[in-house]
Design a protein around this motif. Structure first.
Motif: not given
Lengths: 337, 335
Positions: A294-315
């Motif tokens: 959800r942060f990808r539209t404002r993230c300065r490190y955004v890459r392609e995978r960010c739009a396709a896949e929701q990152p899980p909260l992980r250790p």
């Protein structure tokens, strides 16, 4: 039912556990729903202060209201020492409500202007099935516990300052010996000199009563000072959970880094990082959130995978949790020491 | 340095309100100046008189229930001596103001572009078309993306940060010499606040606008202002460069205010607070130092009236300032 099993037994595990919580509101008119909270999980330990920080629309207040059973829970579980709070109904719900108490931002709105301070603090005691025999003595000890004195007991709210009113609200919340205190922007409306006193009070309550606190605020400086661990929310999801010190010195999520960079530092220019704001724009609407991260539209490190896949909260190494595909690769900047 | 006349010169400003209990003084003996392209911070907690100072300079206090004395010179004209009619002409042209809540300054019934164009035409003899073009231009300058089509939006269609940008655009469209910004970022999220403060800095630098920034947040002042005026109970208690105030405050209130703010490296340590002593009420002001009932360094001499002491590059309203080594925002290395 599980609550009965816990009675008398030595408690183990976290006090509160929030698991995949979703809070959903129907939007009037449009046939759509707004997911204010979308799959949020965290735990609060016994005697721990857990901070929840986020900007407007992050869903942090909806999490608090769901725990208080004041917001519609669409999915997920909220467990307080073995009791599923989300499943309680009617009488049972009322019986368990005393175990979690809340302090709100507006210290005046939470007090009945016609009641004296004594009546306000005694009210929750009076509402119980079996009011304590020495309610008067309890009220007197509560008012001292929050740093006021008995001369305040016969006063009406309008004769008190904002800080004093918030102390009365805390005394009132403590009257039923809750296990968890939920503070939603409880110091945000106060002057800094008064805010500092309330923060000190919460720290001493934690140390002396062993009470657990969910402390919600938009102010990262305040949260990082007070909390043991902090969760960072963005658009209904947790971006990062870490100890307050790790979060501020070594953020692992780009949003946390941006929040730290945006925080105005009250320090002379020689001791301040001259950083340009790391994010542009504003939080998108929760009614129509971006796909993937959800942060990808404002993230300065955004890459392609960010739009396709929701990152899980992980250790991640260091003991925290982060919801970013690239947490291991990114070198993010924290607060200057 | 002093060849140029400051854009705003406030001298001996006094503001009092007429209440059922009589006249209550909100601002006393406030003097300061702001140069072209300079941003000066007016800092204080609630009841310090910082907003009353701003409203008085803008001539926005109710005539019936308030009394304003002193002078506020903008481009050689005393704002406080103008008739309401004269004031309406200069307000917006020579002096702009932005508030905490942009919705209070925007009319919900009109498109934002039209509202800005109306401001242009109120002060300049230009065609409707030229005014509309100027509105789009300034909206672009304050960072509204796609300004031409956004100029047709109504205020409710914009986010809080965008509304604040529109209000800044409206205040600056006539290129006033002075801009008064009263808590302009207090209602905004911190990431948006950083953008708006950056915008104010850039506009002030590019157009030479003198800005009075009113805030309760020392962090905002540190990031934005070159000089600071700390107000307490209606008076300026310390005035100096921002770095000097943060490094080595000389008034106990300035120092206490700095110590109240949580800071890195002091996790979970008790914060300094400024307790309101028993029996002290904001309505009852001591005849001596007004901070005395809450001051940790109070002495007998503080009961006498305290003038603002001129120390050259700094002014302090504390007779004991040179006897106290007060802590600032960073640990001072002992020499």
């Amino acid at each position: 039912m599980t609550g009965l099993l816990q009675d008398g037994a030595m408690p183990a595990g976290p006090l509160l556990s929030v698991d995949a919580l979703c809070v959903q509101f129907d939007l009037p008119g449009a046939k759509a729903t707004l997911k204010a909270v979308d799959g949020v999980s965290f735990e609060i330990g016994r005697g721990e202060i857990f901070g929840l920080i986020g900007e407007s629309g992050s869903g942090k207040s909806s999490v608090a209201r769901a725990i208080m059973r004041l917001a519609p829970i669409a999915a997920g579980a909220i467990t307080l020492a073995g009791t599923r709070l989300d499943q309680l109904q009617g009488r049972e719900l009322r019986r368990h409500r005393r175990r979690v108490q809340m302090v709100f931002q507006d210290s005046s709105d939470s007090l009945d202007p016609r009641m004296t301070v004594r009546q306000a603090i005694a009210e929750p005691l009076r509402m119980q099935d079996a009011p304590p025999a020495d309610a008067g003595g309890l009220v007197a000890s509560l008012i001292q516990r929050v740093g006021l004195d008995e001369s305040h007991l016969d006063r009406k709210p309008h004769t008190l300052s904002g800080g004093q009113k918030q102390r009365v609200n805390i005394a009132r919340a403590l009257a039923l010996s809750p296990e968890l205190l939920v503070c939603d922007e409880a110091v945000s409306a106060l002057d800094v000199s008064v805010q500092a006193g309330i923060i000190n009070l919460l720290l001493s309550l934690q140390q002396e009563l062993g009470i657990s606190v969910l402390f919600i605020s938009h102010d990262l400086g305040v949260v990082a000072h007070l909390a043991d661990r902090v969760g960072v929310m963005y658009l209904g999801r947790l971006a990062e959970v870490a100890s307050a010190e790790a979060l501020t010195s070594r953020p692992r999520h780009p949003y946390t880094e941006a929040l730290l960079a945006a925080e105005p530092e009250p320090r002379p220019s020689t001791h301040r990082a001259a950083r340009p704001p790391l994010i542009a724009g504003e939080v998108p609407s929760a009614a129509n959130p971006p796909s993937g991260c959800r942060f990808r539209t404002r993230c300065r490190y955004v890459r392609e995978r960010c739009a396709a896949e929701q990152p899980p909260l992980r250790p991640v190494d260091g003991g925290g949790l982060v919801a970013c595909h690239f947490a291991e690769e990114l070198v993010l900047e924290g607060r200057r020491a | 340095m002093m060849a140029e006349r400051p854009a705003l010169v406030v001298r001996n400003l006094e503001v009092s309100f007429l209440t059922v209990d009589g006249e209550v003084q909100a601002v006393r003996d406030v003097s300061f100046e702001v140069g072209r392209g300079e941003i000066v911070g007016l800092v204080g907690e609630s009841g310090s008189g910082k907003s009353a100072t701003a409203l008085a300079i803008m001539g926005l206090l109710p005539v019936v229930s308030s009394r304003v004395r002193g002078s506020a010179m903008v481009s050689g004209v005393d704002m406080l001596a103008l008739s309401p009619r004269q004031l309406a002409r200069v307000r917006g042209r020579d002096m702009g103001m932005i508030f905490q809540e942009p919705m209070s300054a925007l009319d919900p019934l009109f498109r934002i572009g039209d509202q800005i164009a109306e401001t242009v035409r109120a002060h300049q003899r230009v065609s409707r078309r030229a005014a509309a073009a100027r509105a789009v231009e300034i909206l672009g300058e304050v960072g509204i993306p796609d300004a031409a089509s956004r100029s047709r939006a109504y205020p409710h269609q914009l986010s809080g940060g965008m509304r604040q940008r529109v209000m800044i655009a409206m205040a600056l469209v006539s290129e006033p010499a002075v801009l008064i910004a009263d808590e302009p970022t207090t209602a905004l999220d911190v990431t948006v606040q950083a953008q708006i403060l950056g915008l104010l800095r850039r506009l002030s630098r590019d157009h030479g606008t003198a800005v009075v920034l009113i805030t309760h947040d020392l962090g905002v002042v540190a990031e934005t202002c070159s000089r600071i005026h700390v107000m307490y109970s209606g008076e300026i208690v310390e005035a100096c460069g921002v770095d000097e105030a943060l490094l080595a405050p000389e008034h106990p209130y300035t120092s206490a205010l700095i110590q109240c703010i949580p800071r890195a490296g002091r996790h979970r340590q008790p914060l300094h607070s400024i307790p309101r002593r028993r029996g002290s009420s904001p309505d009852v002001r001591p005849s001596g130092c007004r901070f005395l009932p809450r001051c940790a360094h109070a002495a007998e001499i503080c009961k006498a009236p305290q003038p603002l002491l001129d120390l050259g590059d700094r002014a302090v309203r504390c007779v004991r300032h040179d006897q106290l080594a007060l802590p600032g925002a960073v640990e001072r290395v002992p020499q």
